[in-house]
Design a protein around this motif. Structure first.
Motif, PDB file in Angstrom:
ATOM      1  N   ASP A 149     -30.280  34.383 -17.157  1.00 45.90           N
ATOM      2  CA  ASP A 149     -29.497  35.478 -16.576  1.00 45.90           C
ATOM      3  C   ASP A 149     -30.399  36.501 -15.889  1.00 45.90           C
ATOM      4  N   SER A 150     -31.522  36.829 -16.518  1.00 43.57           N
ATOM      5  CA  SER A 150     -32.416  37.871 -16.007  1.00 43.57           C
ATOM      6  C   SER A 150     -33.130  37.472 -14.726  1.00 43.57           C
ATOM      7  N   ILE A 151     -33.298  36.190 -14.497  1.00 42.74           N
ATOM      8  CA  ILE A 151     -34.066  35.736 -13.336  1.00 42.74           C
ATOM      9  C   ILE A 151     -33.250  35.783 -12.043  1.00 42.74           C
ATOM     10  N   PHE A 177     -43.593  26.283 -14.138  1.00 45.58           N
ATOM     11  CA  PHE A 177     -44.296  27.534 -14.381  1.00 45.58           C
ATOM     12  C   PHE A 177     -44.043  27.935 -15.826  1.00 45.58           C
ATOM     13  N   GLU A 178     -45.029  28.487 -16.479  1.00 44.53           N
ATOM     14  CA  GLU A 178     -44.791  29.096 -17.780  1.00 44.53           C
ATOM     15  C   GLU A 178     -44.265  30.505 -17.519  1.00 44.53           C
ATOM     16  N   ILE A 179     -43.185  30.862 -18.195  1.00 44.33           N
ATOM     17  CA  ILE A 179     -42.640  32.219 -18.075  1.00 44.33           C
ATOM     18  C   ILE A 179     -43.402  33.098 -19.062  1.00 44.33           C
ATOM     19  N   LEU A 180     -44.126  34.050 -18.525  1.00 49.33           N
ATOM     20  CA  LEU A 180     -44.857  34.977 -19.384  1.00 49.33           C
ATOM     21  C   LEU A 180     -43.958  36.126 -19.813  1.00 49.33           C
ATOM     22  N   ASN A 181     -43.133  36.621 -18.865  1.00 50.04           N
ATOM     23  CA  ASN A 181     -42.216  37.709 -19.193  1.00 50.04           C
ATOM     24  C   ASN A 181     -41.245  37.936 -18.035  1.00 50.04           C
ATOM     25  N   ILE A 182     -40.055  38.358 -18.383  1.00 48.65           N
ATOM     26  CA  ILE A 182     -39.081  38.813 -17.397  1.00 48.65           C
ATOM     27  C   ILE A 182     -38.532  40.137 -17.908  1.00 48.65           C
ATOM     28  N   THR A 183     -38.660  41.169 -17.081  1.00 48.83           N
ATOM     29  CA  THR A 183     -38.082  42.467 -17.413  1.00 48.83           C
ATOM     30  C   THR A 183     -37.075  42.820 -16.326  1.00 48.83           C
ATOM     31  N   GLU A 184     -36.566  44.014 -16.399  1.00 45.61           N
ATOM     32  CA  GLU A 184     -35.591  44.455 -15.394  1.00 45.61           C
ATOM     33  C   GLU A 184     -36.202  44.459 -13.995  1.00 45.61           C
ATOM     34  N   ASN A 185     -37.508  44.742 -13.892  1.00 46.12           N
ATOM     35  CA  ASN A 185     -38.137  44.880 -12.582  1.00 46.12           C
ATOM     36  C   ASN A 185     -39.274  43.904 -12.292  1.00 46.12           C
ATOM     37  N   TYR A 186     -39.727  43.155 -13.303  1.00 48.25           N
ATOM     38  CA  TYR A 186     -40.884  42.287 -13.113  1.00 48.25           C
ATOM     39  C   TYR A 186     -40.635  40.882 -13.650  1.00 48.25           C
ATOM     40  N   LEU A 187     -41.211  39.916 -12.944  1.00 50.76           N
ATOM     41  CA  LEU A 187     -41.207  38.516 -13.351  1.00 50.76           C
ATOM     42  C   LEU A 187     -42.664  38.058 -13.359  1.00 50.76           C
ATOM     43  N   SER A 188     -43.132  37.622 -14.509  1.00 50.08           N
ATOM     44  CA  SER A 188     -44.519  37.180 -14.648  1.00 50.08           C
ATOM     45  C   SER A 188     -44.524  35.692 -15.001  1.00 50.08           C
ATOM     46  N   LEU A 189     -45.186  34.905 -14.151  1.00 55.55           N
ATOM     47  CA  LEU A 189     -45.253  33.455 -14.317  1.00 55.55           C
ATOM     48  C   LEU A 189     -46.704  33.004 -14.338  1.00 55.55           C
ATOM     49  N   MET A 190     -46.934  31.820 -14.891  1.00 53.19           N
ATOM     50  CA  MET A 190     -48.257  31.216 -14.822  1.00 53.19           C
ATOM     51  C   MET A 190     -48.132  29.838 -14.201  1.00 53.19           C
ATOM     52  N   ILE A 191     -48.991  29.584 -13.214  1.00 54.12           N
ATOM     53  CA  ILE A 191     -49.123  28.234 -12.676  1.00 54.12           C
ATOM     54  C   ILE A 191     -49.953  27.479 -13.712  1.00 54.12           C
ATOM     55  N   ILE A 192     -49.335  26.598 -14.436  1.00 52.89           N
ATOM     56  CA  ILE A 192     -49.955  25.990 -15.609  1.00 52.89           C
ATOM     57  C   ILE A 192     -51.222  25.212 -15.249  1.00 52.89           C
ATOM     58  N   ASP A 193     -51.150  24.389 -14.219  1.00 50.65           N
ATOM     59  CA  ASP A 193     -52.297  23.544 -13.862  1.00 50.65           C
ATOM     60  C   ASP A 193     -53.520  24.354 -13.457  1.00 50.65           C
TER      61      ASP A 193
END
Length: 128
Positions: free
Chosen positions: A33-35, A102-118
């Motif tokens: 929902d948050s994304i 992508f690994e989801i590191l965090n999702i907040t109201e204003n930020y989406l933090s992802l990691m390119i795993i490879d």
């Protein structure tokens, strides 16, 4: 008495597993929902993802559509799986059906933090 202990341990494991599954599903639903939004990469403002409610993700550079994906939030992706880790799975809608995780590191109201795993490279997006 030995059978009673074994039964108690089995019931405990089943309850614990059920609670964990419920927590995993709740987190997946929250992230899913948050994304839903348009996210602009913090370091490169020309790069963005738009996640739509119908499960489609559009990838843009300089406002030009590059790719369209089906997306899901899961607790595993391809060969990746870890306890308390969630993944964004993108499946290219073109004929090649490329899968990107992508690994989801965090999702907040204003930020989406992802990691390119490879690459172990972090990406930070700001909600547009």
């Amino acid at each position: 008495m030995k059978n009673l202990k074994l039964l108690f341990i089995l019931v405990f494991i089943l309850i614990a597993t059920g609670c964990r599954s419920q927590g995993v599903l709740q987190q997946i639903n929250e992230y899913s929902d948050s994304i839903i939004a348009t996210w602009v990469e913090e370091e490169d403002n020309s790069y963005k993802f738009t996640f739509l409610e119908n499960g489609i993700c559009e990838e843009y550079v300089d406002d030009e559509l590059l790719s369209t994906f089906n997306f899901t939030v899961q607790n595993n992706c391809k060969n990746y799986s870890a306890t308390n880790t969630f993944y964004l799975k993108l499946v290219n809608t073109s004929d090649d059906q490329e899968i990107i995780c992508f690994e989801i590191l965090n999702i907040t109201e204003n930020y989406l933090s992802l990691m390119i795993i490879d690459k172990a490279e972090r990406l930070l997006f700001v909600k547009e």
